[in-house]
Design a protein around this motif. Structure first.
Motif, PDB file in Angstrom:
ATOM      1  N   ARG A 126      28.788  -0.658  12.651  1.00  0.00           N
ATOM      2  CA  ARG A 126      27.636  -0.932  13.610  1.00  0.00           C
ATOM      3  C   ARG A 126      26.544  -1.035  12.496  1.00  0.00           C
ATOM      4  NH1 ARG A 126      24.633  -2.685  17.514  1.00  0.00           N
ATOM      5  NH2 ARG A 126      23.124  -3.759  15.667  1.00  0.00           N
ATOM      6  N   LEU A 127      26.440   0.139  11.251  1.00  0.00           N
ATOM      7  CA  LEU A 127      25.683   0.203  10.348  1.00  0.00           C
ATOM      8  C   LEU A 127      25.895  -1.135  10.004  1.00  0.00           C
ATOM      9  CD1 LEU A 127      27.239   3.859   9.224  1.00  0.00           C
ATOM     10  CD2 LEU A 127      24.945   3.094  10.153  1.00  0.00           C
ATOM     11  N   LYS A 164      25.579  -3.940  10.545  1.00  0.00           N
ATOM     12  CA  LYS A 164      24.767  -4.991  12.094  1.00  0.00           C
ATOM     13  C   LYS A 164      23.853  -4.774  11.457  1.00  0.00           C
ATOM     14  CE  LYS A 164      28.502  -6.022  14.674  1.00  0.00           C
ATOM     15  NZ  LYS A 164      28.501  -6.130  16.143  1.00  0.00           N
ATOM     16  N   ASP A 165      23.475  -3.258  11.340  1.00  0.00           N
ATOM     17  CA  ASP A 165      21.640  -2.722  11.367  1.00  0.00           C
ATOM     18  C   ASP A 165      21.186  -3.228   9.393  1.00  0.00           C
ATOM     19  OD1 ASP A 165      21.651  -1.655  13.996  1.00  0.00           O
ATOM     20  OD2 ASP A 165      22.863   0.474  13.251  1.00  0.00           O
ATOM     21  N   ILE A 213      22.794  -1.904   6.787  1.00  0.00           N
ATOM     22  CA  ILE A 213      22.944  -0.422   5.981  1.00  0.00           C
ATOM     23  C   ILE A 213      23.864  -0.351   5.310  1.00  0.00           C
ATOM     24  CG2 ILE A 213      23.330   2.178   6.501  1.00  0.00           C
ATOM     25  CD1 ILE A 213      21.068   2.009   9.099  1.00  0.00           C
ATOM     26  N   ARG A 266      21.229   7.584  10.387  1.00  0.00           N
ATOM     27  CA  ARG A 266      21.751   5.977  11.316  1.00  0.00           C
ATOM     28  C   ARG A 266      19.787   5.571  11.647  1.00  0.00           C
ATOM     29  NH1 ARG A 266      21.776   3.448  15.865  1.00  0.00           N
ATOM     30  NH2 ARG A 266      21.656   0.891  16.152  1.00  0.00           N
ATOM     31  N   SER A 267      19.482   6.646  12.485  1.00  0.00           N
ATOM     32  CA  SER A 267      17.986   6.714  13.442  1.00  0.00           C
ATOM     33  C   SER A 267      17.174   6.247  11.828  1.00  0.00           C
ATOM     34  CB  SER A 267      17.338   7.634  14.570  1.00  0.00           C
ATOM     35  OG  SER A 267      18.589   7.854  15.165  1.00  0.00           O
ATOM     36  N   LEU A 279      16.762   3.370   9.951  1.00  0.00           N
ATOM     37  CA  LEU A 279      15.908   2.642  11.033  1.00  0.00           C
ATOM     38  C   LEU A 279      14.611   2.749  11.270  1.00  0.00           C
ATOM     39  CD1 LEU A 279      18.810   2.789  13.969  1.00  0.00           C
ATOM     40  CD2 LEU A 279      18.386   0.394  11.922  1.00  0.00           C
ATOM     41  N   ALA A 339      13.177  -3.272   7.555  1.00  0.00           N
ATOM     42  CA  ALA A 339      14.533  -4.015   7.239  1.00  0.00           C
ATOM     43  C   ALA A 339      14.375  -4.984   5.847  1.00  0.00           C
ATOM     44  CB  ALA A 339      14.639  -5.384   8.882  1.00  0.00           C
TER      45      ALA A 339
END
Length: 245
Positions: free
Chosen positions: A108-109, A111-112, A114, A146-147, A150, A154
């Motif tokens: 998930r990270l 894909k973000d 990060i 993570r929040s 974000l 980006a």
């Protein structure tokens, strides 16, 4: 126009109801995944048994088996945290618990956008804790981090680092764990200030503050401490946890 506090409270309640439902669905899906993956593993192992030693297919079958085992492990972790169970403290491996949390969120990270880094110099470190609750504590801190990231642009370089090491305090072993957030353009300072509200007796203002408060409470129950400090690039969660001899 002033916000309607009652409406905001209702919205938060409905969101938590949705998350509870999501946990139940996760358990159902995890069971189905496990059933399907068990078949894949079984048939792959049977294929390996009848395969000539010189066959190049053996390498691909082993890769298939390794990936199936990885999926099964992730599904089992989902099952562990997807439903409420009686609190059962056991001798829990801190490194193993941290690695399980990392495995669940790493993709998930990525894909973000990060960059995720982990360095766990914490072999043979155990704590008496409930397996699911300890895992949820690490996951909560990582998701809050993570929040925060974000909220940075980006296009900036965003990094989440998780580090762990052992130390001694008064002759007793302790674990030091850090979840570090860093970005070219740091998350807004207001984000960390919102989390600090959870360090008081006031009601947390958002989901991230609730997760931070829950992590602080659990770590305190284990005799440890969780603190938040701001850095030039973001912020760091510092955890100190007494270990079981």
């Amino acid at each position: 126009m002033q916000p309607n506090n009652e409406s905001e409270e209702r919205a938060r309640f409905l969101r938590w109801a949705q998350l509870t439902c999501a946990g139940e669905v996760a358990a159902m899906v995890a069971h189905d995944i496990n059933n399907a993956v068990t078949g894949v593993m079984s048939y792959t192992e049977l294929a390996q048994m009848d395969l000539p030693s010189w066959s190049e297919a053996g390498t691909y079958l082993q890769k298939t088996l390794d990936q199936a085992k990885r999926i099964s492990s992730l599904a089992n972790q989902l099952l562990l945290i997807s439903h409420e169970a009686a609190y059962t403290p056991v001798r829990e491996d801190v490194r193993g618990s941290l690695e399980a949390a990392c495995a669940l969120v790493r993709r998930r990270l990525e894909k973000d956008g990060i960059a995720f880094q982990q360095r766990l110099d914490i072999a043979d470190a155990c704590v008496m804790a409930d397996t699911a609750r300890l895992l949820l504590t690490w996951l909560g801190l990582i998701l809050v981090a993570r929040s925060g990231l974000l909220q940075s642009p980006a296009e900036s370089v965003r990094t989440l680092r998780l580090g762990a090491e052992t130390a001694s305090r008064g002759g007793s072993p302790w674990a030091r764990i850090a979840v570090e957030v860093g970005a070219d353009t740091p998350p807004p300072a207001q984000f960390a200030e919102t989390l600090r509200c959870a360090e008081t007796d006031g009601a947390p203002l958002c989901r991230e503050a609730v997760l931070y408060a829950a992590a602080r409470a659990h770590i305190a129950e284990l005799g440890g401490a969780l603190s938040l400090r701001q850095t030039d690039g973001g912020f760091v969660f510092d955890v100190e946890l007494p270990l079981t001899d």
